[in-house]
Design a protein around this motif. Structure first.
Motif, PDB file in Angstrom:
ATOM      1  N   LYS A 229     -10.622 -10.214  -3.966  1.00  0.00           N
ATOM      2  CA  LYS A 229     -10.757  -9.102  -3.010  1.00  0.00           C
ATOM      3  C   LYS A 229     -10.602  -7.726  -3.672  1.00  0.00           C
ATOM      4  CE  LYS A 229      -6.079  -8.672  -1.110  1.00  0.00           C
ATOM      5  NZ  LYS A 229      -5.250  -8.592   0.067  1.00  0.00           N
ATOM      6  N   PHE A 230     -10.068  -7.695  -4.877  1.00  0.00           N
ATOM      7  CA  PHE A 230      -9.994  -6.427  -5.607  1.00  0.00           C
ATOM      8  C   PHE A 230     -10.993  -6.425  -6.767  1.00  0.00           C
ATOM      9  CE2 PHE A 230      -5.343  -6.730  -4.208  1.00  0.00           C
ATOM     10  CZ  PHE A 230      -5.506  -5.865  -3.136  1.00  0.00           C
ATOM     11  N   GLY A 231     -12.078  -7.219  -6.637  1.00  0.00           N
ATOM     12  CA  GLY A 231     -13.084  -7.284  -7.698  1.00  0.00           C
ATOM     13  C   GLY A 231     -12.511  -7.884  -8.970  1.00  0.00           C
ATOM     14  N   LEU A 234      -6.576  -5.667 -10.226  1.00  0.00           N
ATOM     15  CA  LEU A 234      -5.484  -5.357  -9.303  1.00  0.00           C
ATOM     16  C   LEU A 234      -5.618  -3.896  -8.912  1.00  0.00           C
ATOM     17  CD1 LEU A 234      -2.500  -7.257 -10.969  1.00  0.00           C
ATOM     18  CD2 LEU A 234      -3.926  -7.963  -9.042  1.00  0.00           C
ATOM     19  N   PRO A 235      -5.144  -3.545  -7.701  1.00  0.00           N
ATOM     20  CA  PRO A 235      -5.383  -2.179  -7.234  1.00  0.00           C
ATOM     21  C   PRO A 235      -4.689  -1.106  -8.065  1.00  0.00           C
ATOM     22  CG  PRO A 235      -4.033  -3.404  -5.651  1.00  0.00           C
ATOM     23  CD  PRO A 235      -4.512  -4.386  -6.680  1.00  0.00           C
ATOM     24  N   TYR A 236      -3.513  -1.408  -8.604  1.00  0.00           N
ATOM     25  CA  TYR A 236      -2.812  -0.447  -9.463  1.00  0.00           C
ATOM     26  C   TYR A 236      -1.848  -1.218 -10.368  1.00  0.00           C
ATOM     27  CZ  TYR A 236       0.052  -0.843  -5.191  1.00  0.00           C
ATOM     28  OH  TYR A 236       0.720  -1.322  -4.090  1.00  0.00           O
ATOM     29  N   THR A 237      -1.424  -0.580 -11.434  1.00  0.00           N
ATOM     30  CA  THR A 237      -0.656  -1.278 -12.465  1.00  0.00           C
ATOM     31  C   THR A 237       0.641  -1.893 -11.944  1.00  0.00           C
ATOM     32  OG1 THR A 237      -1.308   0.638 -13.716  1.00  0.00           O
ATOM     33  CG2 THR A 237      -0.020  -0.980 -14.904  1.00  0.00           C
ATOM     34  N   GLN A 238       1.313  -1.199 -11.053  1.00  0.00           N
ATOM     35  CA  GLN A 238       2.620  -1.697 -10.586  1.00  0.00           C
ATOM     36  C   GLN A 238       2.488  -2.718  -9.463  1.00  0.00           C
ATOM     37  OE1 GLN A 238       1.659   1.414 -10.744  1.00  0.00           O
ATOM     38  NE2 GLN A 238       3.140   2.674 -11.852  1.00  0.00           N
ATOM     39  N   TYR A 239       1.282  -3.105  -9.131  1.00  0.00           N
ATOM     40  CA  TYR A 239       1.058  -4.001  -7.982  1.00  0.00           C
ATOM     41  C   TYR A 239       1.815  -5.327  -8.168  1.00  0.00           C
ATOM     42  CZ  TYR A 239      -1.365  -6.805  -4.529  1.00  0.00           C
ATOM     43  OH  TYR A 239      -1.656  -7.616  -3.475  1.00  0.00           O
ATOM     44  N   PHE A 240       2.602  -5.689  -7.147  1.00  0.00           N
ATOM     45  CA  PHE A 240       3.406  -6.914  -7.254  1.00  0.00           C
ATOM     46  C   PHE A 240       3.184  -7.821  -6.041  1.00  0.00           C
ATOM     47  CE2 PHE A 240       7.600  -9.177  -7.742  1.00  0.00           C
ATOM     48  CZ  PHE A 240       7.402  -9.600  -9.046  1.00  0.00           C
ATOM     49  N   GLY A 263       5.795  -4.390   9.606  1.00  0.00           N
ATOM     50  CA  GLY A 263       4.364  -4.067   9.622  1.00  0.00           C
ATOM     51  C   GLY A 263       3.774  -4.196   8.238  1.00  0.00           C
ATOM     52  N   TRP A 264       2.535  -3.749   8.073  1.00  0.00           N
ATOM     53  CA  TRP A 264       1.820  -4.003   6.840  1.00  0.00           C
ATOM     54  C   TRP A 264       2.229  -3.058   5.698  1.00  0.00           C
ATOM     55  CZ3 TRP A 264      -1.404  -1.543   3.433  1.00  0.00           C
ATOM     56  CH2 TRP A 264      -2.058  -2.380   2.534  1.00  0.00           C
ATOM     57  N   GLY A 265       2.398  -3.635   4.519  1.00  0.00           N
ATOM     58  CA  GLY A 265       2.458  -2.856   3.282  1.00  0.00           C
ATOM     59  C   GLY A 265       3.821  -2.307   2.886  1.00  0.00           C
ATOM     60  N   GLY A 266       3.901  -2.004   1.595  1.00  0.00           N
ATOM     61  CA  GLY A 266       5.061  -1.299   1.054  1.00  0.00           C
ATOM     62  C   GLY A 266       6.151  -2.183   0.476  1.00  0.00           C
ATOM     63  N   GLU A 267       6.375  -3.338   1.110  1.00  0.00           N
ATOM     64  CA  GLU A 267       7.515  -4.166   0.680  1.00  0.00           C
ATOM     65  C   GLU A 267       7.326  -4.691  -0.735  1.00  0.00           C
ATOM     66  OE1 GLU A 267       5.036  -5.386   2.383  1.00  0.00           O
ATOM     67  OE2 GLU A 267       4.626  -7.153   1.162  1.00  0.00           O
ATOM     68  N   ASP A 268       6.085  -4.986  -1.118  1.00  0.00           N
ATOM     69  CA  ASP A 268       5.850  -5.505  -2.475  1.00  0.00           C
ATOM     70  C   ASP A 268       6.090  -4.414  -3.521  1.00  0.00           C
ATOM     71  OD1 ASP A 268       3.664  -4.190  -1.430  1.00  0.00           O
ATOM     72  OD2 ASP A 268       2.186  -5.678  -2.046  1.00  0.00           O
ATOM     73  N   ASP A 269       5.757  -3.164  -3.128  1.00  0.00           N
ATOM     74  CA  ASP A 269       6.011  -2.060  -4.062  1.00  0.00           C
ATOM     75  C   ASP A 269       7.521  -1.843  -4.210  1.00  0.00           C
ATOM     76  OD1 ASP A 269       3.259  -1.695  -4.201  1.00  0.00           O
ATOM     77  OD2 ASP A 269       3.277  -0.420  -2.430  1.00  0.00           O
ATOM     78  N   ASP A 270       8.211  -2.016  -3.110  1.00  0.00           N
ATOM     79  CA  ASP A 270       9.676  -1.889  -3.152  1.00  0.00           C
ATOM     80  C   ASP A 270      10.263  -2.950  -4.088  1.00  0.00           C
ATOM     81  OD1 ASP A 270      12.485  -2.533  -2.388  1.00  0.00           O
ATOM     82  OD2 ASP A 270      12.193  -0.950  -0.914  1.00  0.00           O
TER      83      ASP A 270
HETATM   84  C1  BGC Z   1       0.639  -1.336  -0.040  1.00  0.00           C
HETATM   85  C2  BGC Z   1       0.950  -2.711  -0.583  1.00  0.00           C
HETATM   86  C3  BGC Z   1      -0.343  -3.506  -0.714  1.00  0.00           C
HETATM   87  C4  BGC Z   1      -1.297  -2.721  -1.600  1.00  0.00           C
HETATM   88  C5  BGC Z   1      -2.616  -3.413  -1.843  1.00  0.00           C
HETATM   89  C6  BGC Z   1      -0.347  -0.655  -0.947  1.00  0.00           C
HETATM   90  O1  BGC Z   1      -0.665   0.610  -0.441  1.00  0.00           O
HETATM   91  O2  BGC Z   1       1.814  -0.568   0.053  1.00  0.00           O
HETATM   92  O3  BGC Z   1       1.846  -3.364   0.256  1.00  0.00           O
HETATM   93  O4  BGC Z   1      -0.090  -4.774  -1.255  1.00  0.00           O
HETATM   94  O5  BGC Z   1      -1.533  -1.457  -1.052  1.00  0.00           O
HETATM   95  O6  BGC Z   1      -3.332  -3.651  -0.692  1.00  0.00           O
END
Ligand code: BGC
Length: 316
Positions: A229-231, A234-240, A263-270
């Motif tokens: 899904k990201f070709g 990964l979308p960015y280097t710190q992506y976890f 809700g969606w997002g952020g927790e993986d970056d944390d």
């Molecule tokens: C979100 C992450 C998500 C990533 C990729 C980020 O903006 O905070 O939770 O995994 O985008 O979709």
């Protein structure tokens, strides 16, 4: 005038040659087919039937093992087994992963007869290097879960892991809290078995190569190294996000995951930042994590393919 009998014997010789060549061709094709059908059979077996390859137990270290009662077959109390090798012999490398034909849980059950209740498995002929809990945060994604089980069980068995599958379902329809479900999975899995390693996986991600072993390493590992899904990047280097593995020790060192991302997002970056330097997480991680986790178990279901635990995670 032309000599007809001379022509006939030339024709005869040519025909014999053609017949001989045909015979040779058929023989070579047959030999090639027989040899290939052997290796094709092995490949299919490796894909679908996770049986232990006996030949490759030879270089392993012998140690004593007592199987836990939950997985013992009753007659066997103690066996001399060897540690499974670093490179499990049944791995096949690149895999064809597709989601076009639907799969049923019955089919997956049938294809994985070695599984014990709760989606538990341990190799029969060697001692797994790690005891790994697979934790899947979940709500309303049954189709994805079927594919996950269909692909992952044979892969994990080929990887010779001593593993269990825990599907942690958020009850109700309030905002989803992925990271808190991961913490709950960690806590619940440990109530059941002495897991040393935790793989946290989204339900919709399948590895495309079984050499990507779902185990722990000396540093936390991001296992979803690239995604379609990201070709296939990964979308960015710190992506976890996606799939990651942490040993118990690593997990505890960062006090688990944050409980307050609704809700969606952020927790993986944390989570990533708990290993890193970023200020905000560093300030809160000491008090928000596995040490502050609170939830209620609503239901536990054991199936041959998984342990499903439905939980009340509270409100945002
Ligand atoms: C979100 C992450 C998500 C990533 C990729 C980020 O903006 O905070 O939770 O995994 O985008 O979709």
């Amino acid at each position: 005038m032309r000599d007809a009998s001379g022509n006939f014997s030339l024709l005869h010789r040519t025909c014999s040659l053609v017949v001989l060549l045909c015979f040779l061709h058929i023989s070579v094709t047959f030999i090639y087919y027989v040899r290939n059908s052997d290796s094709r059979q092995t490949f299919v077996q490796n894909q679908q039937t996770p049986q232990v390859h006996r030949k490759l137990t030879e270089q392993r270290v012998t140690i004593e093992e007592t199987r836990p009662p939950s997985l013992s077959n009753g007659t066997e109390t103690e066996r001399k087994l060897e540690t499974c090798p670093d490179n499990p012999p049944q791995l096949v490398g690149p895999l064809r992963v597709e989601f076009s034909d639907p799969v049923t849980l019955d089919l997956v059950r049938e294809q994985n007869p070695a599984l014990q209740p709760g989606g538990r498995f341990k190799p029969k002929d060697c001692i797994a290097q790690q005891k790994v809990a697979m934790i899947i945060p979940f709500r309303n994604r049954d189709e994805h879960l079927k594919f996950w089980l269909y692909y992952m069980h044979p892969i994990l068995q080929r990887q010779q892991l001593d593993y269990g599958v825990y599907v942690i379902i958020q009850d109700g329809d309030r905002a989803f809290n992925r990271a808190k479900l991961l913490n709950i999975g960690y806590a619940e899995a440990l109530k059941e078995y002495d897991y040393q390693c935790f793989v946290f996986s989204d339900v919709d991600l399948i590895p495309m190569d079984d050499r990507n072993i779902y185990k722990c390493f000396n540093q936390p590992r991001h296992l979803s190294v690239s995604m379609d899904k990201f070709g296939f990047r990964l979308p960015y280097t710190q992506y976890f996000g996606g799939v990651s593995s942490l040993s118990k020790e690593q997990y505890l060192k960062i006090n688990g995951f944050p409980n307050n991302y609704w809700g969606w997002g952020g927790e993986d970056d944390d989570i990533f930042n708990r290993f890193d330097r970023i200020a905000h997480t560093r300030q809160t991680m000491g008090r928000d994590g596995i040490n502050s986790l609170s939830y209620k178990v609503v239901k536990v279901e054991k199936d041959q393919l998984f342990t499903k635990i439905t939980v009340d995670v509270g409100k945002p």
